[in-house]
Scaffold this motif. Structure first.
Motif, PDB file in Angstrom:
ATOM      1  N   VAL A 211       0.852  -1.194   0.000  1.00 23.07           N
ATOM      2  CA  VAL A 211       0.000   0.000   0.000  1.00 23.07           C
ATOM      3  C   VAL A 211       0.881   1.235   0.000  1.00 23.07           C
ATOM      4  CG1 VAL A 211      -2.028  -0.973   1.108  1.00 23.07           C
ATOM      5  CG2 VAL A 211      -0.154  -0.118   2.507  1.00 23.07           C
ATOM      6  N   LEU A 212       0.444   2.238  -0.714  1.00 24.65           N
ATOM      7  CA  LEU A 212       1.227   3.474  -0.828  1.00 24.65           C
ATOM      8  C   LEU A 212       0.290   4.685  -0.818  1.00 24.65           C
ATOM      9  CD1 LEU A 212       3.594   2.440  -3.763  1.00 24.65           C
ATOM     10  CD2 LEU A 212       4.302   2.816  -1.402  1.00 24.65           C
ATOM     11  N   THR A 213       0.849   5.809  -0.545  1.00 24.59           N
ATOM     12  CA  THR A 213       0.199   7.118  -0.641  1.00 24.59           C
ATOM     13  C   THR A 213      -1.250   7.177  -0.133  1.00 24.59           C
ATOM     14  OG1 THR A 213      -0.541   6.770  -2.923  1.00 24.59           O
ATOM     15  CG2 THR A 213       1.616   7.796  -2.608  1.00 24.59           C
ATOM     16  N   PRO A 214      -1.456   6.864   1.140  1.00 27.33           N
ATOM     17  CA  PRO A 214      -2.816   7.058   1.655  1.00 27.33           C
ATOM     18  C   PRO A 214      -3.127   8.550   1.768  1.00 27.33           C
ATOM     19  CG  PRO A 214      -1.325   6.507   3.453  1.00 27.33           C
ATOM     20  CD  PRO A 214      -0.531   6.370   2.175  1.00 27.33           C
ATOM     21  N   ARG A 215      -4.351   8.930   1.454  1.00 26.61           N
ATOM     22  CA  ARG A 215      -4.772  10.333   1.575  1.00 26.61           C
ATOM     23  C   ARG A 215      -6.154  10.364   2.212  1.00 26.61           C
ATOM     24  NH1 ARG A 215       0.275  11.301   0.340  1.00 26.61           N
ATOM     25  NH2 ARG A 215       0.803  11.266  -1.864  1.00 26.61           N
ATOM     26  N   PHE A 216      -6.303  11.242   3.187  1.00 29.73           N
ATOM     27  CA  PHE A 216      -7.579  11.335   3.877  1.00 29.73           C
ATOM     28  C   PHE A 216      -8.568  12.171   3.088  1.00 29.73           C
ATOM     29  CE2 PHE A 216      -6.927   9.718   8.212  1.00 29.73           C
ATOM     30  CZ  PHE A 216      -8.234   9.399   8.519  1.00 29.73           C
ATOM     31  N   SER A 217      -9.819  11.789   3.179  1.00 23.71           N
ATOM     32  CA  SER A 217     -10.876  12.665   2.679  1.00 23.71           C
ATOM     33  C   SER A 217     -10.966  13.857   3.626  1.00 23.71           C
ATOM     34  CB  SER A 217     -12.212  11.931   2.672  1.00 23.71           C
ATOM     35  OG  SER A 217     -13.258  12.881   2.641  1.00 23.71           O
ATOM     36  N   PRO A 218     -11.116  15.060   3.078  1.00 23.27           N
ATOM     37  CA  PRO A 218     -11.222  16.224   3.979  1.00 23.27           C
ATOM     38  C   PRO A 218     -12.570  16.312   4.666  1.00 23.27           C
ATOM     39  CG  PRO A 218     -11.320  16.895   1.682  1.00 23.27           C
ATOM     40  CD  PRO A 218     -11.085  15.421   1.673  1.00 23.27           C
ATOM     41  N   THR A 219     -13.499  15.483   4.284  1.00 25.43           N
ATOM     42  CA  THR A 219     -14.839  15.617   4.865  1.00 25.43           C
ATOM     43  C   THR A 219     -15.340  14.349   5.542  1.00 25.43           C
ATOM     44  OG1 THR A 219     -15.782  15.004   2.732  1.00 25.43           O
ATOM     45  CG2 THR A 219     -15.587  17.354   3.193  1.00 25.43           C
ATOM     46  N   THR A 220     -14.783  13.212   5.199  1.00 30.86           N
ATOM     47  CA  THR A 220     -15.332  11.978   5.766  1.00 30.86           C
ATOM     48  C   THR A 220     -14.196  11.124   6.318  1.00 30.86           C
ATOM     49  OG1 THR A 220     -15.115  10.823   3.667  1.00 30.86           O
ATOM     50  CG2 THR A 220     -17.210  11.916   4.095  1.00 30.86           C
ATOM     51  N   GLN A 221     -14.558  10.088   7.021  1.00 30.86           N
ATOM     52  CA  GLN A 221     -13.555   9.178   7.555  1.00 30.86           C
ATOM     53  C   GLN A 221     -13.248   8.113   6.500  1.00 30.86           C
ATOM     54  OE1 GLN A 221     -11.823   9.529  10.575  1.00 30.86           O
ATOM     55  NE2 GLN A 221     -12.731  11.551  10.357  1.00 30.86           N
ATOM     56  N   GLU A 222     -12.767   8.589   5.377  1.00 28.68           N
ATOM     57  CA  GLU A 222     -12.416   7.705   4.274  1.00 28.68           C
ATOM     58  C   GLU A 222     -11.013   8.032   3.819  1.00 28.68           C
ATOM     59  OE1 GLU A 222     -15.691   6.335   1.057  1.00 28.68           O
ATOM     60  OE2 GLU A 222     -15.596   8.464   1.470  1.00 28.68           O
ATOM     61  N   ILE A 223     -10.310   7.023   3.361  1.00 25.74           N
ATOM     62  CA  ILE A 223      -9.016   7.316   2.758  1.00 25.74           C
ATOM     63  C   ILE A 223      -8.969   6.728   1.354  1.00 25.74           C
ATOM     64  CG2 ILE A 223      -7.656   7.543   4.863  1.00 25.74           C
ATOM     65  CD1 ILE A 223      -6.850   4.662   4.584  1.00 25.74           C
ATOM     66  N   THR A 224      -8.148   7.332   0.534  1.00 26.22           N
ATOM     67  CA  THR A 224      -7.881   6.768  -0.777  1.00 26.22           C
ATOM     68  C   THR A 224      -6.388   6.480  -0.817  1.00 26.22           C
ATOM     69  OG1 THR A 224      -7.965   7.125  -3.171  1.00 26.22           O
ATOM     70  CG2 THR A 224      -7.663   9.077  -1.809  1.00 26.22           C
ATOM     71  N   TYR A 225      -5.998   5.429  -1.504  1.00 27.17           N
ATOM     72  CA  TYR A 225      -4.588   5.068  -1.510  1.00 27.17           C
ATOM     73  C   TYR A 225      -4.295   4.204  -2.724  1.00 27.17           C
ATOM     74  CZ  TYR A 225      -6.353   0.672   0.357  1.00 27.17           C
ATOM     75  OH  TYR A 225      -7.047  -0.497   0.525  1.00 27.17           O
ATOM     76  N   LEU A 226      -3.029   3.921  -2.882  1.00 24.34           N
ATOM     77  CA  LEU A 226      -2.595   3.098  -3.999  1.00 24.34           C
ATOM     78  C   LEU A 226      -2.246   1.719  -3.464  1.00 24.34           C
ATOM     79  CD1 LEU A 226      -1.660   3.056  -6.984  1.00 24.34           C
ATOM     80  CD2 LEU A 226       0.605   3.614  -6.134  1.00 24.34           C
ATOM     81  N   SER A 227      -2.739   0.687  -4.107  1.00 25.01           N
ATOM     82  CA  SER A 227      -2.378  -0.658  -3.675  1.00 25.01           C
ATOM     83  C   SER A 227      -2.064  -1.518  -4.882  1.00 25.01           C
ATOM     84  CB  SER A 227      -3.524  -1.281  -2.869  1.00 25.01           C
ATOM     85  OG  SER A 227      -3.098  -2.527  -2.354  1.00 25.01           O
ATOM     86  N   TYR A 228      -1.148  -2.446  -4.658  1.00 21.93           N
ATOM     87  CA  TYR A 228      -0.783  -3.375  -5.735  1.00 21.93           C
ATOM     88  C   TYR A 228      -1.475  -4.689  -5.467  1.00 21.93           C
ATOM     89  CZ  TYR A 228       3.088  -0.421  -7.372  1.00 21.93           C
ATOM     90  OH  TYR A 228       3.858   0.590  -7.891  1.00 21.93           O
ATOM     91  N   ILE A 229      -2.722  -4.764  -5.794  1.00 21.17           N
ATOM     92  CA  ILE A 229      -3.387  -6.048  -5.640  1.00 21.17           C
ATOM     93  C   ILE A 229      -3.278  -6.752  -6.983  1.00 21.17           C
ATOM     94  CG2 ILE A 229      -5.611  -7.171  -5.208  1.00 21.17           C
ATOM     95  CD1 ILE A 229      -6.186  -4.926  -3.200  1.00 21.17           C
ATOM     96  N   SER A 230      -2.852  -7.990  -6.979  1.00 25.41           N
ATOM     97  CA  SER A 230      -2.541  -8.750  -8.199  1.00 25.41           C
ATOM     98  C   SER A 230      -1.542  -8.008  -9.065  1.00 25.41           C
ATOM     99  CB  SER A 230      -3.787  -9.067  -9.022  1.00 25.41           C
ATOM    100  OG  SER A 230      -4.908  -9.228  -8.218  1.00 25.41           O
ATOM    101  N   GLU A 231      -0.550  -7.398  -8.411  1.00 20.98           N
ATOM    102  CA  GLU A 231       0.566  -6.776  -9.130  1.00 20.98           C
ATOM    103  C   GLU A 231       0.194  -5.530  -9.914  1.00 20.98           C
ATOM    104  OE1 GLU A 231       3.882  -8.522  -9.055  1.00 20.98           O
ATOM    105  OE2 GLU A 231       2.707  -9.276  -7.383  1.00 20.98           O
ATOM    106  N   ILE A 232      -1.080  -5.154  -9.933  1.00 22.55           N
ATOM    107  CA  ILE A 232      -1.436  -3.966 -10.712  1.00 22.55           C
ATOM    108  C   ILE A 232      -1.688  -2.806  -9.750  1.00 22.55           C
ATOM    109  CG2 ILE A 232      -3.032  -2.974 -12.407  1.00 22.55           C
ATOM    110  CD1 ILE A 232      -3.799  -5.926 -13.046  1.00 22.55           C
ATOM    111  N   PRO A 233      -0.967  -1.718  -9.926  1.00 25.37           N
ATOM    112  CA  PRO A 233      -1.214  -0.567  -9.056  1.00 25.37           C
ATOM    113  C   PRO A 233      -2.555   0.088  -9.378  1.00 25.37           C
ATOM    114  CG  PRO A 233       0.485  -0.053 -10.679  1.00 25.37           C
ATOM    115  CD  PRO A 233       0.107  -1.476 -10.902  1.00 25.37           C
ATOM    116  N   ARG A 234      -3.364   0.199  -8.373  1.00 26.93           N
ATOM    117  CA  ARG A 234      -4.692   0.775  -8.575  1.00 26.93           C
ATOM    118  C   ARG A 234      -5.046   1.656  -7.387  1.00 26.93           C
ATOM    119  NH1 ARG A 234      -8.008  -2.564 -11.833  1.00 26.93           N
ATOM    120  NH2 ARG A 234      -7.010  -2.540 -13.870  1.00 26.93           N
ATOM    121  N   VAL A 235      -5.891   2.615  -7.650  1.00 28.19           N
ATOM    122  CA  VAL A 235      -6.365   3.479  -6.572  1.00 28.19           C
ATOM    123  C   VAL A 235      -7.562   2.825  -5.881  1.00 28.19           C
ATOM    124  CG1 VAL A 235      -7.493   5.669  -6.085  1.00 28.19           C
ATOM    125  CG2 VAL A 235      -5.505   5.594  -7.601  1.00 28.19           C
ATOM    126  N   TYR A 236      -7.498   2.796  -4.562  1.00 25.97           N
ATOM    127  CA  TYR A 236      -8.562   2.191  -3.771  1.00 25.97           C
ATOM    128  C   TYR A 236      -9.176   3.207  -2.819  1.00 25.97           C
ATOM    129  CZ  TYR A 236      -7.156  -2.423  -5.330  1.00 25.97           C
ATOM    130  OH  TYR A 236      -6.903  -3.523  -6.098  1.00 25.97           O
TER     131      TYR A 236
END
Lengths: 445, 280
Positions: A211-236
């Motif tokens: 997992v890389l580059t987690p970023r918080f939502s400025p309004t909710t208790q949510e984060i977005t981040y980069l993960s390599y699931i099955s070797e493909i980097p995707r935003v989650y």
């Protein structure tokens, strides 16, 4: 002749006026311009919160301790040692004896009390006094479950901070970060979360995926981040309240460098396709995707201004990697960084007045800030590797991470730090294991 | 060989630990998450002494009763923003003056002119906060209140740590200009040890605060009034800067001013302007 006579007369008149004026107390007023002061933490007295029972007293002491630690860590306040206090907590309930507090140079006084309610809830009162003006600055009471005392302490510290500085507080917040373990070539990276003061630490992911580059939502208790699931980097997306995790969009190439829009409704990110990266947004409700840049250069690391009207990003379109600002529709692109070296990861301050960034120059890394028009550039800290700035929600404090060069056995350490935007008060934020890429939450709702 | 086995063992332990510690965290997530709500009530300025009934204060309190439930009650399920802004407390401004022995020297049209003031005791009450070296001994925060690690060395070489000249100040032409300049010099020099500024506030350099002060003969402060009361009420940053300047004046008394020129300094108008400290 005539002239000199006139000037003589007026000189006498003036002298008379001056003489008379100084003798007349009436509305004489001395104008004094004060232009020189000093920068030093404000001495504050934080008394243990008063309580009747032993158990409540302990809570009262703990509350004062957390409030004190919060304020101290900000670098703006200096809690005065309890040993110096003259007035005790019990008599303080009848009101402060201000002269006692002035004697120890307490500029502000914080008192409080703790009381268990019949319904099992805890009532926490506190008052903030201006010792020299002998005025109550604020006074509030909170009701909560007793186990929640720590959060109340952060909330109280936020109120005090705001009342004394004019700025919103940031103590009732958390940080998500990448917890790292294992050797360099097989590093396990998972998401960790902790309170802003390092307490209540937990891991959020198991470490099976990078997992890389987690970023918080400025309004909710949510984060977005980069993960390599099955070797493909995707935003989650990760919902902290539900634990739900989902991939954002189904793109042909890889997606990375995500961040939320200020209203929390969109994620802005880079999409790489056929070796070229451009910036896109995705609406989280409609899942509609919009392209913002279309350039053969690498455009990445987008970050919205707090009003949502502009976006800072970095691009190598000018030959080297530099910072740019564009309107939120992708138009009006202009470069804002012109110093030596390369610039990366611009992060717009929630206060709007500054953009933080990482800069690499002459083999060193810097965390710096500049105004959104590129002026007022300052480097706050530097090192072998300092990276990943993230703003506290009030735009006053930055967090980032610092990595050491590998030692003789190839080991590196990585730690999270905080620093005031003035460039002072740099502090390590202790984590159980190595830490990188911090992301500061908004104030907890 | 033995090393490899050890390493492998250690890695296994780590892996197992990760599995043990890491996995359940997903399951136990709710623990991490929903912060427990807190209810909020505003307190009036009175003591916490147990009293049968809260004295009804004359202030216009947004909440009539300082007791529980009327505050924003948060439903337990869905936490609401709790104390983000405990309302601008308008009552602070209208606080009844504390017992002030001395009557107003000259009644001003605005009645909140003289804010209640502590009488400075005989003793030179407070240890004036001496601007001694903060943590970073290598830097002078007077000359670099905003730090730039890149420019640090040049800055130090360029700017000697000497204190800049104590400000330009103008006076009304009532006393001899020379005399007034000397009085102003005494005051500015005295105040530079008491005025703490907050350089990280938004637009800190442009927060210019005016304060009117009435003095007693012994150099103590009889009354202070922040001139721009409307901005006080509207702008939290300004209020903070203004209150800070007021604290500076109050904590700096008594002022070492010559009694025989009392009529010149019995009323002073301070202008706190930090822009110079930011490099103009």
């Amino acid at each position: 002749m005539n002239n000199s006579a006139t000037s003589f007369v007026s000189a006498v008149a003036l002298a008379l006026a001056v003489a008379l004026g100084s003798g007349v107390p009436a509305r004489a007023e001395l104008n004094v311009d004060i232009t020189q002061g000093f920068v030093e933490p404000l001495p504050v007295a934080i008394t243990d919160f008063y309580a009747e029972t032993l158990e409540e007293s302990k809570t009262g002491k703990d509350l004062a301790g957390v409030i004190s630690a919060d304020l101290e860590r900000s670098g703006l306040f200096r809690p005065i040692d309890h040993g110096a206090f003259i007035q005790d907590a019990a008599s303080l309930r009848k009101g402060p004896r201000f002269s006692d507090w002035r004697l120890i140079n307490a500029q502000a006084l914080i008192q409080g009390s703790v009381e268990m309610q019949p319904d099992g809830r805890l009532r926490v009162n506190f008052r903030l006094w201006d010792v020299f003006a002998e005025q109550q600055m604020t006074g509030l009471a909170y009701f909560t479950t007793p186990s929640n005392w720590r959060r109340v302490a952060h909330i109280v510290a936020d109120v005090i901070y705001k009342r004394l500085t004019g700025e919103d507080g940031y103590f009732d917040t958390r940080l998500v970060y990448v917890a790292e373990s294992g050797p360099q070539n097989r590093r396990v990276k998972r998401l960790g979360i902790m309170d802003q003061d390092g307490e209540n630490h937990r891991f959020l992911t198991a470490g099976n995926e990078l997992v890389l580059t987690p970023r918080f939502s400025p309004t909710t208790q949510e984060i977005t981040y980069l993960s390599y699931i099955s070797e493909i980097p995707r935003v989650y997306l990760f919902n902290l309240n539900t634990g739900q995790q989902e991939v954002l969009g189904d793109f042909p190439g890889m997606t990375f460098a995500p961040r939320f829009s200020p209203d929390g409704n969109k994620v802005i990110m880079s999409l790489a396709d056929n070796g070229n990266s451009d910036i896109f947004t995705m609406d989280l409700r409609t899942r509609g995707v919009k392209r913002l840049t279309n350039h053969p250069a690498i455009d990445t690391s987008p970050s919205y201004s707090p009003d949502g009207r502009r976006i800072a990003f970095n691009s190598d379109r000018g030959g080297s990697q530099q910072l740019y600002v564009m309107d939120s529709d992708g138009g009006n692109v202009r470069r804002i960084s012109f110093n030596q070296g390369r610039y990366a990861t611009p992060v717009w301050s929630p206060r709007g007045d500054l953009v933080a960034f990482t800069r690499m120059s002459n083999g060193e890394f810097y965390i710096g800030v500049m105004r959104p028009d590129g002026s007022g550039e300052r480097m706050l800290t530097k090192g072998f590797l300092v990276e990943g700035p993230t703003w506290a929600p009030n735009g006053r404090v930055l967090s980032y991470f610092r990595q050491t060069p590998a030692d003789s056995r190839g080991r590196v350490t990585s730690k999270v730090y905080t620093i005031d935007l003035t460039g002072f008060n740099e502090r390590e934020l202790a984590t159980p294991i190595d830490a990188s890429d911090p992301a500061w939450s908004p104030l907890i709702p | 060989m033995g090393k490899a086995v050890l390493l492998s063992g250690a890695l296994h332990v780590v892996t197992i630990l990760i599995l043990v510690i890491g996995l359940p965290s997903f399951v136990s997530l709710p623990e991490v998450a929903p912060p427990i709500p807190v209810e909020l009530v505003e307190l009036e300025q009175e003591t916490d002494e147990p009293a049968p009934k809260p004295k009804p204060k004359p202030e216009k309190q947004p909440e009539p009763e300082p007791e529980p439930q009327q505050a924003e009650v948060r439903p337990a399920a869905e936490p609401e923003p709790i104390a983000p802004e405990p309302e601008p407390e308008p009552e602070q401004v209208a606080l009844p003056p504390e017992p002030e022995p001395e009557p107003e020297a000259e009644p001003e049209p605005e009645k909140e002119l003289a804010e209640s003031l502590p009488k400075p005791g005989k003793k030179p009450t407070l240890k004036v906060p001496v601007p001694d070296q903060p943590e970073e001994p290598e830097e002078n925060r007077l000359t670099s209140i905003l730090r730039n690690v890149e420019k640090l060395k040049e800055q130090q070489a360029a700017k000697p740590a000497e204190e800049p000249e104590p400000s330009g100040a103008q006076v009304r032409p009532q006393a001899s200009p020379l005399e007034q300049r000397e009085l102003v010099r005494i005051v500015t020099q005295h105040m530079s040890r008491c005025w703490r500024i907050e350089p990280g506030a938004r637009d800190a350099q442009s927060l210019v605060v005016g304060i009117k002060v009435q003095m007693n003969r012994d150099g103590s402060v009889r009354a202070v009034k922040i001139t721009d009361s409307s901005r006080m009420a509207a702008d939290a940053f300004y209020r903070s800067a203004a209150e800070n300047a007021r604290r500076a004046i109050l904590s700096c008394q008594p002022f070492p001013l010559p009694i025989k020129r009392y009529e010149v300094w019995q009323e002073m108008r301070f202008t706190f302007n930090p822009s110079e400290m930011f490099g103009g």
